[in-house]
Design an enzyme around this catalytic site. Structure first.
Site, mmCIF file in Angstrom:
data_model
loop_
_atom_site.group_PDB
_atom_site.id
_atom_site.type_symbol
_atom_site.label_atom_id
_atom_site.label_comp_id
_atom_site.label_asym_id
_atom_site.label_seq_id
_atom_site.Cartn_x
_atom_site.Cartn_y
_atom_site.Cartn_z
ATOM 1 N N ASP A 33 0.877 -1.183 0.000
ATOM 2 C CA ASP A 33 0.000 0.000 0.000
ATOM 3 C C ASP A 33 0.903 1.217 0.000
ATOM 4 O O ASP A 33 2.060 1.151 0.389
ATOM 5 C CB ASP A 33 -0.894 0.017 1.249
ATOM 6 N N ASP A 54 3.557 2.519 -4.251
ATOM 7 C CA ASP A 54 2.554 3.335 -4.940
ATOM 8 C C ASP A 54 2.278 2.656 -6.282
ATOM 9 O O ASP A 54 3.186 2.524 -7.106
ATOM 10 C CB ASP A 54 3.103 4.754 -5.155
ATOM 11 N N VAL A 55 1.031 2.256 -6.493
ATOM 12 C CA VAL A 55 0.735 1.439 -7.689
ATOM 13 C C VAL A 55 0.845 2.213 -8.999
ATOM 14 O O VAL A 55 0.749 1.628 -10.077
ATOM 15 C CB VAL A 55 -0.668 0.778 -7.614
ATOM 16 N N TYR A 146 -15.017 7.785 -12.230
ATOM 17 C CA TYR A 146 -14.734 6.586 -11.432
ATOM 18 C C TYR A 146 -15.280 5.351 -12.146
ATOM 19 O O TYR A 146 -14.600 4.330 -12.278
ATOM 20 C CB TYR A 146 -15.366 6.746 -10.052
ATOM 21 N N LYS A 150 -13.308 1.947 -13.508
ATOM 22 C CA LYS A 150 -13.660 0.598 -13.062
ATOM 23 C C LYS A 150 -14.127 -0.263 -14.250
ATOM 24 O O LYS A 150 -13.958 -1.483 -14.253
ATOM 25 C CB LYS A 150 -14.721 0.664 -11.969
ATOM 26 N N THR A 191 -24.682 16.557 2.596
ATOM 27 C CA THR A 191 -25.439 17.326 3.581
ATOM 28 C C THR A 191 -26.297 16.331 4.365
ATOM 29 O O THR A 191 -26.429 15.165 3.966
ATOM 30 C CB THR A 191 -26.378 18.329 2.888
HETATM 31 N N1 LIG Z 1 -16.252 0.168 -0.346
HETATM 32 C C1 LIG Z 1 -17.101 -0.012 -1.340
HETATM 33 O O1 LIG Z 1 -18.323 -0.074 -1.143
HETATM 34 C C2 LIG Z 1 -16.591 -0.172 -2.744
HETATM 35 C C3 LIG Z 1 -17.535 -0.156 -3.781
HETATM 36 C C4 LIG Z 1 -17.090 -0.365 -5.074
HETATM 37 C C5 LIG Z 1 -15.740 -0.582 -5.332
HETATM 38 N N2 LIG Z 1 -14.837 -0.555 -4.310
HETATM 39 C C6 LIG Z 1 -13.431 -0.788 -4.654
HETATM 40 O O2 LIG Z 1 -12.889 -1.739 -3.765
HETATM 41 C C7 LIG Z 1 -11.498 -1.449 -3.521
HETATM 42 C C8 LIG Z 1 -11.250 -1.349 -2.025
HETATM 43 O O3 LIG Z 1 -12.012 -0.240 -1.540
HETATM 44 P P1 LIG Z 1 -12.137 0.144 0.007
HETATM 45 O O4 LIG Z 1 -13.535 0.554 0.215
HETATM 46 O O5 LIG Z 1 -11.517 -0.896 0.822
HETATM 47 O O6 LIG Z 1 -11.242 1.497 0.006
HETATM 48 P P2 LIG Z 1 -10.258 2.116 1.086
HETATM 49 O O7 LIG Z 1 -10.180 3.568 0.751
HETATM 50 O O8 LIG Z 1 -10.654 1.725 2.478
HETATM 51 O O9 LIG Z 1 -8.861 1.396 0.739
HETATM 52 C C9 LIG Z 1 -8.196 1.641 -0.463
HETATM 53 C C10 LIG Z 1 -6.708 1.432 -0.244
HETATM 54 O O10 LIG Z 1 -6.026 1.706 -1.479
HETATM 55 C C11 LIG Z 1 -4.826 2.377 -1.168
HETATM 56 N N3 LIG Z 1 -4.345 3.149 -2.306
HETATM 57 C C12 LIG Z 1 -4.965 4.181 -2.937
HETATM 58 N N4 LIG Z 1 -4.178 4.672 -3.898
HETATM 59 C C13 LIG Z 1 -3.025 3.929 -3.896
HETATM 60 C C14 LIG Z 1 -1.838 3.957 -4.665
HETATM 61 N N5 LIG Z 1 -1.628 4.880 -5.618
HETATM 62 N N6 LIG Z 1 -0.895 3.035 -4.402
HETATM 63 C C15 LIG Z 1 -1.066 2.111 -3.413
HETATM 64 N N7 LIG Z 1 -2.166 2.062 -2.644
HETATM 65 C C16 LIG Z 1 -3.138 2.961 -2.886
HETATM 66 C C17 LIG Z 1 -5.193 3.291 0.008
HETATM 67 O O11 LIG Z 1 -4.048 3.753 0.722
HETATM 68 C C18 LIG Z 1 -6.104 2.371 0.808
HETATM 69 O O12 LIG Z 1 -5.360 1.642 1.766
HETATM 70 C C19 LIG Z 1 -11.197 -0.159 -4.295
HETATM 71 O O13 LIG Z 1 -10.613 -0.478 -5.538
HETATM 72 C C20 LIG Z 1 -12.571 0.448 -4.496
HETATM 73 O O14 LIG Z 1 -12.627 1.291 -5.625
HETATM 74 C C21 LIG Z 1 -15.237 -0.356 -3.029
#
Ligand SMILES: NC(=O)c1ccc[n+]([C@@H]2O[C@H](COP(=O)([O-])OP(=O)(O)OC[C@H]3O[C@@H](n4cnc5c(N)ncnc54)[C@H](O)[C@@H]3O)[C@@H](O)[C@H]2O)c1
Length: 247
Positions: A33, A54-55, A146, A150, A191
């Site tokens: 991460d 960093d990805v 977004y 995706k 809000t």
């Molecule tokens: N939570 C939801 O309901 C939901 C819905 C649809 C899709 N998603 C997808 O599921 C995945 C996980 O989401 P989550 O809710 O756990 O999010 P989160 O924000 O809790 O965790 C995301 C993680 O990605 C890491 N990250 C972001 N940019 C980065 C980078 N450039 N390099 C390395 N790490 C990086 C962040 O530091 C964080 O730890 C994501 O891809 C998100 O888009 C989540």
């Protein structure tokens, strides 16, 4: 489960839950991460290893993946959960925001998947799980950028499932709905009225319980199954783990 797994985005939310679930099932995990403090804390509590990455940085992704495989001794599976949510009306999307969201959400998985590929190739029935979103499959008003990112990772995963099947690599794409930091950031911008409307809509749209899922109880166990050999005949699938949202 005797699997060696790299989890990308393991510092928070669903990725952190995957680190815990996989470790509990007996897998060896390296969590990556960009967030070092929480990433290290999650991994250490689960008795696993954390490496900062960093990805969006190609050289770093390839170097850290090699290091992770060195720690694990081999690689059976890659779980890519890292992502960012940026919202706004479609007509206001800037080139800069578009580039940033695509960089993290679409180019990021491409890079980690490529970096894992030569290592996974040596395995039998190894696997990739990339996180997308229901917004890849259905309209997501106020989130077109977004949704597009995706959609990209969904299409990418479907195609590598075919290309890399000859190497014994399965690839599936996950569409979760989970209560995480990402959801809280989204809610924090609303809000009071918007929040009430949002919660009412979720109550109606998610038949199983009317709320977003718990990352540990509801999402991560499915990922642990996908990593396991029990899923050895599953590839190229859109796997929604969302309590029935959007059905
Ligand atoms: N939570 C939801 O309901 C939901 C819905 C649809 C899709 N998603 C997808 O599921 C995945 C996980 O989401 P989550 O809710 O756990 O999010 P989160 O924000 O809790 O965790 C995301 C993680 O990605 C890491 N990250 C972001 N940019 C980065 C980078 N450039 N390099 C390395 N790490 C990086 C962040 O530091 C964080 O730890 C994501 O891809 C998100 O888009 C989540």
């Amino acid at each position: 489960m005797d699997k060696k797994v790299v989890v990308v985005g393991g510092a928070s939310g669903v990725g952190a839950a995957c680190v815990r679930s996989l470790a509990e099932a007996g897998a060896s995990v390296v969590s990556l991460d960009r967030s070092e403090e929480s990433g290290r804390s999650v991994a250490e509590k689960a008795g696993q290893t954390f490496l900062q990455c960093d990805v969006t940085d190609r050289d770093q992704v390839f170097a850290v993946m090699d290091e992770a495989v060195g720690v694990l001794g081999a690689l059976d599976s890659l779980v890519h959960a890292a992502g960012i949510l940026v919202q706004g009306p479609a007509e206001d999307v800037t080139d800069r925001d578009w580039a940033r969201v695509m960089d993290v959400n679409a180019r990021g998985p491409m890079l980690t998947n490529q970096a894992a590929f030569p290592h996974l190739r040596k395995g039998e029935r190894s696997s990739i799980a990339n996180f997308a979103s229901s917004s890849a499959l259905t309209a997501y008003p106020n989130g077109a950028m977004y949704a597009a990112s995706k959609g990209a990772v969904t299409a990418w995963t479907r195609t590598i499932a075919v290309e890399w099947a000859t190497h014994g690599i399965r690839a599936n794409v996950i569409h979760p709905s989970a209560s995480t930091a990402m959801l809280e950031q989204h809610r924090a911008k609303m809000t009071e009225e918007e929040l009430a409307a949002f919660d009412a809509a979720i109550r109606q749209k998610i038949p199983l319980g009317g709320v977003f899922g718990d990352p540990d109880r509801d999402i991560a166990p499915v990922i642990t199954f996908l990593v396991s050999d029990g899923a050895r005949f599953m590839t190229g699938q859109n796997i929604a783990i969302n309590g029935g949202y959007y059905i």
